[in-house]
Design a protein around this motif. Sequence first.
Motif, PDB file in Angstrom:
ATOM      1  N   GLY A   1       0.819  -1.199   0.000  1.00  0.00           N
ATOM      2  CA  GLY A   1       0.000   0.000   0.000  1.00  0.00           C
ATOM      3  C   GLY A   1       0.856   1.253   0.000  1.00  0.00           C
ATOM      4  N   THR A   2       0.257   2.369  -0.332  1.00  0.00           N
ATOM      5  CA  THR A   2       0.966   3.642  -0.339  1.00  0.00           C
ATOM      6  C   THR A   2       1.468   3.987   1.057  1.00  0.00           C
ATOM      7  OG1 THR A   2      -0.593   4.338  -2.054  1.00  0.00           O
ATOM      8  CG2 THR A   2       0.813   6.037  -1.109  1.00  0.00           C
ATOM      9  N   THR A   3       0.676   3.651   2.059  1.00  0.00           N
ATOM     10  CA  THR A   3       1.026   3.972   3.444  1.00  0.00           C
ATOM     11  C   THR A   3       1.555   2.766   4.208  1.00  0.00           C
ATOM     12  OG1 THR A   3      -0.672   5.684   3.472  1.00  0.00           O
ATOM     13  CG2 THR A   3       0.144   4.933   5.609  1.00  0.00           C
ATOM     14  N   THR A   4       0.951   1.594   3.984  1.00  0.00           N
ATOM     15  CA  THR A   4       1.281   0.403   4.764  1.00  0.00           C
ATOM     16  C   THR A   4       1.561  -0.783   3.855  1.00  0.00           C
ATOM     17  OG1 THR A   4      -0.186   1.184   6.531  1.00  0.00           O
ATOM     18  CG2 THR A   4       0.454  -1.130   6.593  1.00  0.00           C
ATOM     19  N   VAL A   5       2.532  -1.599   4.257  1.00  0.00           N
ATOM     20  CA  VAL A   5       2.835  -2.850   3.556  1.00  0.00           C
ATOM     21  C   VAL A   5       2.503  -3.999   4.508  1.00  0.00           C
ATOM     22  CG1 VAL A   5       4.594  -4.218   2.366  1.00  0.00           C
ATOM     23  CG2 VAL A   5       4.685  -1.709   2.282  1.00  0.00           C
TER      24      VAL A   5
ATOM     25  N   VAL B   1       0.262  -7.909  -4.452  1.00  0.00           N
ATOM     26  CA  VAL B   1      -0.757  -6.981  -4.937  1.00  0.00           C
ATOM     27  C   VAL B   1      -0.366  -5.578  -4.494  1.00  0.00           C
ATOM     28  CG1 VAL B   1      -2.640  -8.662  -4.893  1.00  0.00           C
ATOM     29  CG2 VAL B   1      -2.223  -7.244  -2.880  1.00  0.00           C
ATOM     30  N   GLY B   2      -0.832  -4.594  -5.226  1.00  0.00           N
ATOM     31  CA  GLY B   2      -0.576  -3.201  -4.883  1.00  0.00           C
ATOM     32  C   GLY B   2      -1.256  -2.314  -5.897  1.00  0.00           C
TER      33      GLY B   2
ATOM     34  N   LYS C   1     -25.989 -11.368  -7.710  1.00  0.00           N
ATOM     35  CA  LYS C   1     -26.564 -10.063  -7.367  1.00  0.00           C
ATOM     36  C   LYS C   1     -25.480  -8.993  -7.359  1.00  0.00           C
ATOM     37  CE  LYS C   1     -30.434 -11.982  -4.764  1.00  0.00           C
ATOM     38  NZ  LYS C   1     -31.194 -11.982  -3.487  1.00  0.00           N
ATOM     39  N   ILE C   2     -25.914  -7.740  -7.400  1.00  0.00           N
ATOM     40  CA  ILE C   2     -24.984  -6.618  -7.519  1.00  0.00           C
ATOM     41  C   ILE C   2     -24.415  -6.259  -6.152  1.00  0.00           C
ATOM     42  CG2 ILE C   2     -24.752  -4.188  -8.157  1.00  0.00           C
ATOM     43  CD1 ILE C   2     -27.060  -4.685 -10.163  1.00  0.00           C
ATOM     44  N   ASN C   3     -23.110  -6.181  -6.077  1.00  0.00           N
ATOM     45  CA  ASN C   3     -22.417  -5.799  -4.841  1.00  0.00           C
ATOM     46  C   ASN C   3     -21.502  -4.616  -5.104  1.00  0.00           C
ATOM     47  OD1 ASN C   3     -23.006  -8.062  -2.736  1.00  0.00           O
ATOM     48  ND2 ASN C   3     -22.577  -9.164  -4.630  1.00  0.00           N
ATOM     49  N   LEU C   4     -21.222  -3.885  -4.031  1.00  0.00           N
ATOM     50  CA  LEU C   4     -20.296  -2.753  -4.079  1.00  0.00           C
ATOM     51  C   LEU C   4     -19.157  -3.032  -3.119  1.00  0.00           C
ATOM     52  CD1 LEU C   4     -19.675   0.277  -4.902  1.00  0.00           C
ATOM     53  CD2 LEU C   4     -20.956   0.916  -2.843  1.00  0.00           C
ATOM     54  N   ALA C   5     -17.923  -2.911  -3.573  1.00  0.00           N
ATOM     55  CA  ALA C   5     -16.758  -3.106  -2.705  1.00  0.00           C
ATOM     56  C   ALA C   5     -15.930  -1.833  -2.697  1.00  0.00           C
ATOM     57  CB  ALA C   5     -15.918  -4.283  -3.193  1.00  0.00           C
ATOM     58  N   ILE C   6     -15.534  -1.402  -1.504  1.00  0.00           N
ATOM     59  CA  ILE C   6     -14.759  -0.174  -1.343  1.00  0.00           C
ATOM     60  C   ILE C   6     -13.523  -0.488  -0.513  1.00  0.00           C
ATOM     61  CG2 ILE C   6     -14.853   2.257  -0.666  1.00  0.00           C
ATOM     62  CD1 ILE C   6     -17.938   1.803  -0.286  1.00  0.00           C
ATOM     63  N   ASP C   7     -12.371  -0.235  -1.075  1.00  0.00           N
ATOM     64  CA  ASP C   7     -11.112  -0.379  -0.326  1.00  0.00           C
ATOM     65  C   ASP C   7     -10.650   1.032   0.010  1.00  0.00           C
ATOM     66  OD1 ASP C   7      -8.653  -0.998   0.751  1.00  0.00           O
ATOM     67  OD2 ASP C   7      -8.196  -2.528  -0.740  1.00  0.00           O
ATOM     68  N   ILE C   8     -10.884   1.428   1.259  1.00  0.00           N
ATOM     69  CA  ILE C   8     -10.611   2.806   1.668  1.00  0.00           C
ATOM     70  C   ILE C   8      -9.149   2.950   2.073  1.00  0.00           C
ATOM     71  CG2 ILE C   8     -11.255   4.677   3.229  1.00  0.00           C
ATOM     72  CD1 ILE C   8     -13.971   3.341   3.557  1.00  0.00           C
ATOM     73  N   GLY C   9      -8.442   3.779   1.343  1.00  0.00           N
ATOM     74  CA  GLY C   9      -7.038   4.040   1.645  1.00  0.00           C
ATOM     75  C   GLY C   9      -6.630   5.336   0.986  1.00  0.00           C
ATOM     76  N   THR C  10      -5.329   5.583   0.893  1.00  0.00           N
ATOM     77  CA  THR C  10      -4.850   6.786   0.230  1.00  0.00           C
ATOM     78  C   THR C  10      -5.391   6.846  -1.192  1.00  0.00           C
ATOM     79  OG1 THR C  10      -2.830   6.589   1.541  1.00  0.00           O
ATOM     80  CG2 THR C  10      -2.788   8.120  -0.315  1.00  0.00           C
ATOM     81  N   ASN C  11      -5.369   5.710  -1.874  1.00  0.00           N
ATOM     82  CA  ASN C  11      -6.060   5.537  -3.145  1.00  0.00           C
ATOM     83  C   ASN C  11      -7.297   4.706  -2.847  1.00  0.00           C
ATOM     84  OD1 ASN C  11      -4.810   6.857  -5.263  1.00  0.00           O
ATOM     85  ND2 ASN C  11      -4.525   4.993  -6.439  1.00  0.00           N
ATOM     86  N   GLY C  12      -8.484   5.245  -3.071  1.00  0.00           N
ATOM     87  CA  GLY C  12      -9.695   4.494  -2.761  1.00  0.00           C
ATOM     88  C   GLY C  12     -10.191   3.731  -3.974  1.00  0.00           C
ATOM     89  N   GLU C  13     -10.042   2.395  -3.965  1.00  0.00           N
ATOM     90  CA  GLU C  13     -10.538   1.583  -5.074  1.00  0.00           C
ATOM     91  C   GLU C  13     -11.999   1.196  -4.819  1.00  0.00           C
ATOM     92  OE1 GLU C  13      -6.308   1.627  -5.198  1.00  0.00           O
ATOM     93  OE2 GLU C  13      -7.511   0.689  -3.612  1.00  0.00           O
ATOM     94  N   ILE C  14     -12.824   1.317  -5.856  1.00  0.00           N
ATOM     95  CA  ILE C  14     -14.246   1.010  -5.746  1.00  0.00           C
ATOM     96  C   ILE C  14     -14.623   0.094  -6.907  1.00  0.00           C
ATOM     97  CG2 ILE C  14     -16.567   1.975  -5.520  1.00  0.00           C
ATOM     98  CD1 ILE C  14     -15.221   4.711  -4.964  1.00  0.00           C
ATOM     99  N   VAL C  15     -15.341  -0.985  -6.603  1.00  0.00           N
ATOM    100  CA  VAL C  15     -15.770  -1.941  -7.630  1.00  0.00           C
ATOM    101  C   VAL C  15     -17.267  -2.184  -7.457  1.00  0.00           C
ATOM    102  CG1 VAL C  15     -15.459  -4.232  -8.629  1.00  0.00           C
ATOM    103  CG2 VAL C  15     -13.508  -3.065  -7.577  1.00  0.00           C
TER     104      VAL C  15
END
Length: 580
Positions: free
Chosen positions: A141-145, A223-224, A298-312
């Motif tokens: 991660g940008t902040t944490t590994v 991953v990163g 069914k439709i799901n939303l995933a949010i990885d909250i960090g310095t870069n916020g990935e949303i799927v």
Amino acid sequence: MKSSVKITFYPQNITLSVPVGSSLKEIAAQHSILIDFACGGQGQCGKCKVEIKNGLTTPNQVEKKLLSKEELKNNIRLACRTRVKQNMVIITSGQGSVAQKNTISFIPSSLDQFHPAVKKSAPGCYITEQAANYGLALDIGTTTVAGSLIDLTNGAEIAAAAETNTQSVYGSDVISRINYAVTQKDGLAELQQKIIAVINKISSQLIQKTSIKPAKINDVAVVGNTVMQHLLLGVKVDTLAVLPFEPAYQGAVNTKASELKINVNPDANTYIFPHIAGFVGGDAVGLILALDLHRQSKINLAIDIGTNGEIVLGSKKGLVATSTAAGPAFEGVRINCGMRAVSGAIESVRLTERKIIFKTIADTPPAGICGSGLIDILAELLKLEIINETGLMRSKDELSSPKKLPAYLLQSLISNGQSRSYRGRPPAFCFFRNKNRILKITQSDIRELQLAKGAIAAGITLLRKEAGVATGDLERIFIAGTFGNYLDKKNAQAIGLIPDISLERVVFVGNAALTGAKLALISREARADAEKIARTTGCLNLSQHKMFQDEFAEAMYFKPRPPRCPSGSGTRSKPRNTKS
């Protein structure tokens, strides 16, 4: 005249001989001493505070502007502005390893068959008799590994560790890292060396915990985000610095550990996850893989909250992803008393009729506040109307009449050092104080947090519109990342960070990206799945979206967004790399 002097850092207890005139920032970067250079050492954020016990320097104009009179009096200086002219003793914040809580690991049913990419048989034995064989899963991660050691004979996780990404000495976000890599002669090589040193530190910790020999670690999966993966590989990031933000390479990368100087078996294969687009990286692929999003009906939303916020967002009929430049505010960066989720960080806050109740990580004395605590305090201030829907802090007169607040809360509205009140409004709310420390959230802190939550909320809204999905259509919202382990989901909804659906359908999944890396170690099929996910997931480029600024401006407000059908084009997720 001396050409070199000695400098000692505590609590690290490191003594160095350095040239006279060296800056503390340069020294910290060269020797991996963790000091928070959130702005990359540009003298803008005031986060790189250190206490000088010996060899005190005269504060310059930047320090006088960013530090309070009390801090200057207590020998606090900024590491980015301080040059060594004599023997010195420096006390840093001493933030240790990133705190970890137990996380939920999802093993998709489609990948429940144990089939590691690397198998080892015991010498002189039948192939069914397996030798000691281990894999290293990494989330950069940008902040944490974060790292996890996996037994490849049975798929069990046997040890885990996490460390701060020491690239942060060059700035807290990916843009500052890109800038350093592009503008400095040896910038790319320096950033690569930094991240490999962190990986080897994690590897050493895991080896010490388990007494496993490095030669027995025969596979590595990483991953990163796209920038971190480029920097790890030493690949130029020039094309990520300009529109249309294209990565320099496509697909997964396989290389030997010896090529990257990772301290495991030199012949171990290192598998770097493929990325989806410029700023939607291998961590987003790992997230999708771990949650089996590409197979859900069914439709799901995933949010990885960090310095870069990935949303799927999506289902087996199609996925669309985006990345929001949320910035590091939720990790405590650029926040007056913010800090990462380490020992002493306030992780939860509640304002009662009589007092402020909070909990710190590891139950140690409060040293600052991390992201989950910041969300709690925002929600509490909003509920009590101490801040209004625009984020503006109300004055004591407004809060005294007609609605009465407890006296202790009114007294908590204080001046912010050298800052002046705006139209009689207090510029800070104090939530902890003793004779040595005052912790407060300022008006500028609230603005930083609004920017972060606004970026994530706007990204979610535009993804829904792009896919033709209303809030009510969501089966579940998955919140991923270390940050999610501490988050109060009710408060996250209260400030508008996540959509307003039943809280039972909001699920914390821990470090799902790392789980994706683990799956790549224990299942060959997972690697094939990851590569298919990267090829077929649609990407929404927010930087070029005509509606992003409008949605972002609306999402800055602290007000509920009622469920409604999207008014966008109603188109479904588009093929990979489609420009909107």
